[in-house]
Write an enzyme that holds these catalytic residues in place. Structure first.
Site, PDB file in Angstrom:
ATOM      1  N   CYS A 190       0.831  -1.207   0.000  1.00  0.00           N
ATOM      2  CA  CYS A 190       0.000   0.000   0.000  1.00  0.00           C
ATOM      3  C   CYS A 190       0.866   1.258   0.000  1.00  0.00           C
ATOM      4  CB  CYS A 190      -0.926  -0.004   1.205  1.00  0.00           C
ATOM      5  SG  CYS A 190      -0.033   0.189   2.767  1.00  0.00           S
TER       6      CYS A 190
ATOM      7  N   ALA B 277       3.097   1.686   2.918  1.00  0.00           N
ATOM      8  CA  ALA B 277       4.283   0.821   2.809  1.00  0.00           C
ATOM      9  C   ALA B 277       5.369   1.521   1.991  1.00  0.00           C
ATOM     10  CB  ALA B 277       3.914  -0.509   2.171  1.00  0.00           C
TER      11      ALA B 277
ATOM     12  N   ARG C  54      11.530  -5.162   6.914  1.00  0.00           N
ATOM     13  CA  ARG C  54      12.403  -4.871   5.768  1.00  0.00           C
ATOM     14  C   ARG C  54      13.825  -4.773   6.310  1.00  0.00           C
ATOM     15  NH1 ARG C  54      13.311   0.224   2.945  1.00  0.00           N
ATOM     16  NH2 ARG C  54      13.569  -0.027   0.697  1.00  0.00           N
TER      17      ARG C  54
ATOM     18  N   HIS D  32       6.008   6.274  -2.412  1.00  0.00           N
ATOM     19  CA  HIS D  32       7.364   6.752  -2.731  1.00  0.00           C
ATOM     20  C   HIS D  32       7.295   8.234  -3.097  1.00  0.00           C
ATOM     21  CE1 HIS D  32       8.163   2.439  -4.434  1.00  0.00           C
ATOM     22  NE2 HIS D  32       8.351   2.468  -3.131  1.00  0.00           N
TER      23      HIS D  32
HETATM   24 FE1  CFM Z   1      13.256   0.235  -5.296  1.00  0.00          FE
HETATM   25 FE2  CFM Z   1      12.637  -2.109  -5.598  1.00  0.00          FE
HETATM   26 FE3  CFM Z   1      11.220  -0.461  -4.033  1.00  0.00          FE
HETATM   27 FE4  CFM Z   1      13.696  -1.237  -3.316  1.00  0.00          FE
HETATM   28 FE5  CFM Z   1      12.798  -3.236  -1.762  1.00  0.00          FE
HETATM   29 FE6  CFM Z   1      11.740  -4.054  -4.085  1.00  0.00          FE
HETATM   30 FE7  CFM Z   1      10.309  -2.501  -2.513  1.00  0.00          FE
HETATM   31 MO1  CFM Z   1      10.863  -4.937  -1.795  1.00  0.00          MO
HETATM   32  S1  CFM Z   1      14.606  -1.492  -5.205  1.00  0.00           S
HETATM   33  S2  CFM Z   1      12.755   0.678  -3.224  1.00  0.00           S
HETATM   34  S3  CFM Z   1      14.599  -2.046  -1.524  1.00  0.00           S
HETATM   35  S4  CFM Z   1      11.390  -0.512  -6.161  1.00  0.00           S
HETATM   36  S5  CFM Z   1      12.954  -5.098  -2.696  1.00  0.00           S
HETATM   37  S6  CFM Z   1      12.315  -4.089  -6.278  1.00  0.00           S
HETATM   38  S7  CFM Z   1       9.686  -4.163  -3.610  1.00  0.00           S
HETATM   39  S8  CFM Z   1      11.061  -3.013  -0.577  1.00  0.00           S
HETATM   40  S9  CFM Z   1       9.354  -0.583  -2.850  1.00  0.00           S
END
Ligand code: CFM
Length: 528
Positions: free
Chosen positions: A50, A53, A84, A182
């Site tokens: 989500c 997250a 994480r 993000h």
């Molecule tokens: Fe970038 Fe990722 Fe992500 Fe990531 Fe991660 Fe991920 Fe993620 Mo899991 S590199 S930041 S450190 S998009 S492994 S492939 S899914 S937490 S949001």
């Protein structure tokens, strides 16, 4: 019927219509267009997370010297607590709060009468006990629904305690995946943190963006960069800190590892402070070497270039024997990779160098540019993407500074340096590979049966389903309990873990008990 049709044909026509845009087979030379960043189908077992997250869990979460209060029911905090593996170390100057879990623990009464009072109390308590320089507040779904004004509470607290307090309205339901989170985190950090420090620029200084120190990746990358002679101003955000991030605007260059989660900050830093960004990949020997050479080419100092080559030669030699051995153990193996929005691409060159071909791949929440490259930008906005605020920044009148002239940047771009550019997953994926965007459990299992990869890389949600089917699995989000996987030494760790997984005899012994002996015994009616 090819394997794509075999899987999609099992859907109803309505589902088929939706999913056919998200599931494609790569055709060499074709444009290979994919639908991405759209709503998951209700009821489908998507692997996405989500908005909360993406904001709290991924981008701001690793900032170690920040007390991060989750304003919401306790479950949102509990399930995000320590799951994480973004490692961090404090030191005599830097507090480290990452082991803690701060929550306002909202109850039904708070939902009815409002939770602002509780949030104010939590801030007061955190200040009194921990005395942090910065507090960040992340709200979860109910807060957005009842309308608590967390930004007003933050502003009041900032004044009252004379510390930085930043609020993020990252309610889980916002956007279609963690990707929206993000973006919200990027906006908040840019508006409130980056550029507020008063450090002076230092020589050969860089920020490492989109590196979250999972299993110690960031530490390994920084070790190599420091060996060459770079000064790391900040890492965003693995083992990162508020203290460092304030001065991120002073760096000469930004290196972007995970484009998906942080491209917004990279772009805004360029506009506001004049800092160029370079796409790098510190996973896999070829990726690291290319990235280190690109960074050296940007600075174009003969001493730095020579040191880069010396460090590459030295680091490579250290792992050479091991890599040759693991390669011999992995010859002609095939793999599936499903991760979030960037790692699928990052691991292809590492697997290739070990003789492993990726035949099945996908992302949970990538956007089209992560697959197809940034040349597809700008993407058409829909109602969901418009729901996430996009902020605009302007040139900072005093702190704007460019390392190179515009002409020089043009030259470097023409020479092939990935300045402000990213080619996406398509650049390295093999012809005929099967791609699934926003992958779900049904398609994962169906493709697994059809394509039978030797190893499956994804996360905790599907690891055990895969292993029960007799295919070994390694978690590429958390690296299980291993790592680092980045850098030269990380490549060796990865090769070892994959070799162990692929060559363990356990998986060929996996068989459902009912296949070898009856599990139900009974009589037919009327028989003695
Ligand atoms: Fe970038 Fe990722 Fe992500 Fe990531 Fe991660 Fe991920 Fe993620 Mo899991 S590199 S930041 S450190 S998009 S492994 S492939 S899914 S937490 S949001």
């Amino acid at each position: 019927m090819d394997s794509r049709d075999k899987v999609l044909d099992q859907y109803s026509s309505k589902l088929y219509k939706n999913r056919k845009e998200h599931v494609i087979q790569i055709e060499d030379g074709e444009p290979n267009v994919i639908a991405a960043d759209t709503r998951a189908i209700p009821g489908i077992m998507t692997n996405r997370g989500c908005c909360y997250a993406g904001c709290k869990g991924v981008v701001i979460g690793p900032l170690k010297d920040v007390v991060q209060i989750v304003h919401g029911p306790i479950g949102c905090s509990y399930y995000a607590w320590g799951t994480r593996r973004n490692k961090a170390k404090g030191d005599e100057n830097t507090k480290n709060f990452l082991e803690y879990c701060f929550s306002t623990d909202m109850q039904e009464t708070d939902i009815v009468f409002g939770g602002e009072k509780k949030l104010k109390k939590a801030i007061k308590e955190a200040v009194e006990i921990f005395d942090p320089a910065c507090i960040m507040i992340a709200s979860t779904c109910p807060v957005g629904l009842i309308g608590d004004d967390i930004h007003a509470v933050a502003a009041e607290a900032e004044e009252m305690y004379n510390i930085k307090v930043v609020a993020f309205s990252c309610e889980g339901y916002k956007g279609v995946s963690q990707s929206g989170g993000h973006h919200i985190a990027n906006n908040g950090l840019m508006k409130n943190v980056i550029g507020t420090g008063d450090a002076k620029p230092v020589k050969y200084s860089i920020n490492l963006l989109g590196e979250y120190n999972i299993g110690g990746d960031g530490w390994e990358i920084c070790r190599v960069l420091k060996r060459i002679g770079y000064n790391i101003v900040s890492v965003m955000t693995g083992d990162g800190s508020y203290a460092e991030m304030k001065n991120a605007h002073t760096a000469d260059l930004n290196l972007v590892q995970c484009h998906r989660s942080i491209n917004y900050i990279a772009e805004m830093l360029k506009t506001k402070y004049g800092t160029e960004w370079l796409k790098v990949n510190f996973i896999g020997i070829e990726g690291i070497k290319q990235s280190l050479r690109d960074v050296a080419a940007f600075f174009n100092d003969p001493a730095l270039t020579a040191k880069t080559e010396a460090v590459i030669a030295d680091e490579e030699e250290e792992i050479a024997v091991g890599m040759v051995y693991y390669k011999s153990m992995l010859k002609d193996k095939t793999a599936a990779i499903y991760v979030g929005g960037s790692r699928t691409h990052h691991y292809i060159n590492l697997l290739k160098s070990l003789g492993v071909e990726v035949i099945l791949a996908g992302y949970e929440f990538a956007h089209r540019d992560d697959y197809e490259g940034r040349q597809v930008l700008p993407l058409k906005m829909d109602a969901d993407s418009k729901n996430i605020e996009s902020i605009t920044v302007v040139k900072d009148p005093t702190k704007y500074r460019t390392f190179h002239t515009e002409e020089r940047i043009k030259e470097l771009k023409e020479a092939g340096l990935p300045i402000e550019s990213y080619d996406g997953l398509w650049a390295d994926i093999a012809d005929k590979a099967m791609i699934t965007d926003d992958y779900n459990q049904f398609e994962t299992e169906a493709f697994l049966k059809l394509l039978k990869p030797d190893i499956f890389f994804s996360g905790i949600k599907d690891k055990y389903i895969v292993q029960r089917s007799g295919v070994p699995s390694r978690q590429l989000h958390s690296y299980d309990y291993s790592g680092p996987y980045a850098g030269f030494k990380g490549a060796l760790n990865f090769a070892r873990d994959v070799t162990l997984a692929v060559n363990t005899p356990a998986f060929s012994l996996v068989q459902a008990p009912w296949k070898s002996e009856p599990t139900l015994i009974g009589n037919l009616g009327g028989m003695e």
